[in-house]
Structures are given as C-alpha cells and as structure tokens.
Write a protein that holds these residues in place. Structure first.
Motif, PDB file in Angstrom:
ATOM      1  N   VAL A 140       0.848  -1.192   0.000  1.00  0.00           N
ATOM      2  CA  VAL A 140       0.000   0.000   0.000  1.00  0.00           C
ATOM      3  C   VAL A 140       0.882   1.240   0.000  1.00  0.00           C
ATOM      4  O   VAL A 140       2.024   1.215   0.478  1.00  0.00           O
ATOM      5  N   ILE A 141       0.327   2.318  -0.547  1.00  0.00           N
ATOM      6  CA  ILE A 141       1.014   3.612  -0.477  1.00  0.00           C
ATOM      7  C   ILE A 141       0.563   4.282   0.807  1.00  0.00           C
ATOM      8  O   ILE A 141      -0.628   4.323   1.120  1.00  0.00           O
ATOM      9  N   VAL A 142       1.528   4.793   1.553  1.00  0.00           N
ATOM     10  CA  VAL A 142       1.267   5.404   2.860  1.00  0.00           C
ATOM     11  C   VAL A 142       1.732   6.854   2.834  1.00  0.00           C
ATOM     12  O   VAL A 142       2.835   7.162   2.367  1.00  0.00           O
ATOM     13  N   TRP A 143       0.875   7.758   3.361  1.00  0.00           N
ATOM     14  CA  TRP A 143       1.256   9.154   3.576  1.00  0.00           C
ATOM     15  C   TRP A 143       1.821   9.224   4.987  1.00  0.00           C
ATOM     16  O   TRP A 143       1.151   8.863   5.961  1.00  0.00           O
ATOM     17  N   ASN A 147       5.811  12.660   3.368  1.00  0.00           N
ATOM     18  CA  ASN A 147       5.978  12.155   2.001  1.00  0.00           C
ATOM     19  C   ASN A 147       5.233  10.828   1.839  1.00  0.00           C
ATOM     20  O   ASN A 147       4.693  10.278   2.787  1.00  0.00           O
ATOM     21  N   PHE A 148       5.243  10.324   0.610  1.00  0.00           N
ATOM     22  CA  PHE A 148       4.604   9.043   0.307  1.00  0.00           C
ATOM     23  C   PHE A 148       5.668   7.952   0.285  1.00  0.00           C
ATOM     24  O   PHE A 148       6.758   8.143  -0.264  1.00  0.00           O
ATOM     25  N   VAL A 149       5.336   6.812   0.871  1.00  0.00           N
ATOM     26  CA  VAL A 149       6.195   5.634   0.836  1.00  0.00           C
ATOM     27  C   VAL A 149       5.309   4.430   0.557  1.00  0.00           C
ATOM     28  O   VAL A 149       4.082   4.531   0.589  1.00  0.00           O
ATOM     29  N   VAL A 150       5.919   3.301   0.310  1.00  0.00           N
ATOM     30  CA  VAL A 150       5.177   2.066   0.101  1.00  0.00           C
ATOM     31  C   VAL A 150       5.493   1.144   1.272  1.00  0.00           C
ATOM     32  O   VAL A 150       6.633   1.089   1.740  1.00  0.00           O
ATOM     33  N   ALA A 151       4.465   0.450   1.745  1.00  0.00           N
ATOM     34  CA  ALA A 151       4.652  -0.458   2.882  1.00  0.00           C
ATOM     35  C   ALA A 151       3.824  -1.721   2.668  1.00  0.00           C
ATOM     36  O   ALA A 151       2.776  -1.682   2.022  1.00  0.00           O
ATOM     37  N   ASN A 174      16.112  -1.344  -3.597  1.00  0.00           N
ATOM     38  CA  ASN A 174      15.445  -1.116  -2.317  1.00  0.00           C
ATOM     39  C   ASN A 174      14.257  -0.181  -2.477  1.00  0.00           C
ATOM     40  O   ASN A 174      13.846   0.459  -1.512  1.00  0.00           O
ATOM     41  N   GLN A 175      13.732  -0.075  -3.679  1.00  0.00           N
ATOM     42  CA  GLN A 175      12.596   0.794  -3.925  1.00  0.00           C
ATOM     43  C   GLN A 175      11.459   0.012  -4.572  1.00  0.00           C
ATOM     44  O   GLN A 175      11.648  -1.094  -5.062  1.00  0.00           O
ATOM     45  N   PHE A 176      10.280   0.635  -4.569  1.00  0.00           N
ATOM     46  CA  PHE A 176       9.092   0.025  -5.157  1.00  0.00           C
ATOM     47  C   PHE A 176       8.736   0.808  -6.412  1.00  0.00           C
ATOM     48  O   PHE A 176       8.542   2.016  -6.373  1.00  0.00           O
ATOM     49  N   ARG A 177       8.683   0.112  -7.544  1.00  0.00           N
ATOM     50  CA  ARG A 177       8.388   0.736  -8.829  1.00  0.00           C
ATOM     51  C   ARG A 177       6.904   0.573  -9.101  1.00  0.00           C
ATOM     52  O   ARG A 177       6.405  -0.549  -9.206  1.00  0.00           O
ATOM     53  N   GLU A 184      10.215   4.917  -1.917  1.00  0.00           N
ATOM     54  CA  GLU A 184      10.924   4.227  -0.845  1.00  0.00           C
ATOM     55  C   GLU A 184       9.999   3.198  -0.200  1.00  0.00           C
ATOM     56  O   GLU A 184       8.792   3.402  -0.127  1.00  0.00           O
ATOM     57  N   ILE A 185      10.574   2.111   0.304  1.00  0.00           N
ATOM     58  CA  ILE A 185       9.800   1.087   0.999  1.00  0.00           C
ATOM     59  C   ILE A 185       9.987   1.320   2.499  1.00  0.00           C
ATOM     60  O   ILE A 185      11.112   1.399   2.989  1.00  0.00           O
ATOM     61  N   MET A 186       8.862   1.434   3.214  1.00  0.00           N
ATOM     62  CA  MET A 186       8.893   1.632   4.665  1.00  0.00           C
ATOM     63  C   MET A 186       9.289   0.317   5.330  1.00  0.00           C
ATOM     64  O   MET A 186       8.718  -0.731   5.041  1.00  0.00           O
ATOM     65  N   ARG A 187      10.263   0.385   6.205  1.00  0.00           N
ATOM     66  CA  ARG A 187      10.689  -0.802   6.937  1.00  0.00           C
ATOM     67  C   ARG A 187      10.690  -0.482   8.430  1.00  0.00           C
ATOM     68  O   ARG A 187      11.074   0.587   8.845  1.00  0.00           O
ATOM     69  N   ARG A 188      10.294  -1.422   9.209  1.00  0.00           N
ATOM     70  CA  ARG A 188      10.311  -1.231  10.673  1.00  0.00           C
ATOM     71  C   ARG A 188      10.950  -2.422  11.297  1.00  0.00           C
ATOM     72  O   ARG A 188      10.878  -3.517  10.946  1.00  0.00           O
TER      73      ARG A 188
END
Length: 188
Positions: A140-143, A147-151, A174-177, A184-188
């Motif tokens: 999913v795209i996250v605000w 900024n916007f990231v993908v998670a 390390n990115q989502f196309r 950028e891909i969100m990582r936790r």
C-alpha cells in the motif's frame, strides 16, 4: 487500485537449431560461429520480431524434446493458424554471450522505462522482459505526514501515517516501482 506493469513484451526471433525451435532476443546480433563450435550442425531463422504466449493448458510438454546442448527453461507458443511451440533456454543465451546487460543496453535505447532499472533487476519470463521482483505480500502507499512511501499491508502504522491506496508494482533494488515512479519502501 494502482497498477504499473512489471513486464514488457519482448520482441523475439525464432531460430531452428538442429530441428529444434529456440527463442532469442530480436535485434541483438548473433554469431553463429559460437553455435557451430558448441556442436550445432544446422542453423536457420524461422520467424523474426514476434511475441510469444504461454502454452495452452492442454498442451503436454512431456513429449517435446530439446536440443541436448540447450536445456529448455520454458516452452512458449508463437500464435498463428498453426501455433508453433518454441523453447527458451538461458543456456543458449549464455553460449551466445547474450547477458542481461546486453539486453538492457540494446532495449534501453528504445524504451525509456528501462532507464530507471538496473540491469541486475531484469529477468525474462514467459517471453517478456520483467523488472524487479514481485512483492511477496500486498503493498500500500502510505502518507507519512511528510511524504509518500510504500509499505506491506502487515506493517503497523503510527499517527500521522495513513494508507492512501493499494499499490501494484515491483521491488527494484530497495525501492518500489509503481505508477507513481520509484518510492521508498517503509521498513520497521
């Protein structure tokens, strides 16, 4: 749902190598001498600049032989009145010296989408040139508030983070196309 294809139709040529049909990328020069040195006796061009499709489910590949020098990775079909079953072999490309870098250099001149992708993120599957890897889980795209990231959908969000939209694309480096470019891909 956002969608951004991770595949490009790849123009292919069909070679007949000792009575076995094989696919090679269209337009990339092929030196037949290396095939002769490898042990191929007869070489001819059957079709040029075609696209292929996966075989129909009812076609059995168990009875289809392959050249002893080039094991088949995939059987594909050239559509037509009498569909032609063809073979795709990474070993054949290796013998011909056709690497992903060679394919990237050749096709990126005419397709701007490839310029965003590193050659190491390319693969060939089902007669198509594929970018990156498919995600193993829904994304999913996250605000984030900035900024916007993908998670991945499984990630726990904290305020002010919120899901904006489902995303379809591929992981490249390390990115989502996706439709919106490289995120950028969100990582936790």
């Amino acid at each position: 749902m956002l969608s951004y294809g991770r595949e490009l139709d790849m123009p292919l040529d069909v070679l007949l190598l000792d009575d076995y049909t094989y696919l090679v990328p269209h337009g990339i020069p092929i030196e037949t001498e290396v095939l002769v040195k490898a042990g191929v006796v007869k070489i001819s061009m059957v079709n040029r600049n075609i696209t292929v499709t996966p075989l129909e489910p009812d076609v059995s590949v168990a009875a289809i032989d392959s050249h002893s020098l080039f094991p088949t990775d995939e059987f594909l079909s050239v559509a037509g009145v009498n569909p032609l079953v063809t073979r795709f072999s990474h070993k054949l490309l290796e013998v011909l010296g056709i690497t992903m870098e060679t394919i990237y250099d050749f096709y990126s001149k005419s397709n701007q989408q490839l310029l965003e992708v590193d050659p190491s993120q390319l693969s060939i599957s089902k007669g198509k040139l594929c970018f990156g890897e498919a995600s193993t889980e829904e994304m999913v795209i996250v605000w984030t508030g900035a900024n916007f990231v993908v998670a991945p959908t499984s990630i726990k969000l904290v305020p002010p983070e919120e899901v904006v939209e489902e995303a379809v694309g591929s992981i490249t480096g390390n990115q989502f196309r996706c439709k919106y470019g490289m995120l950028e891909i969100m990582r936790r």
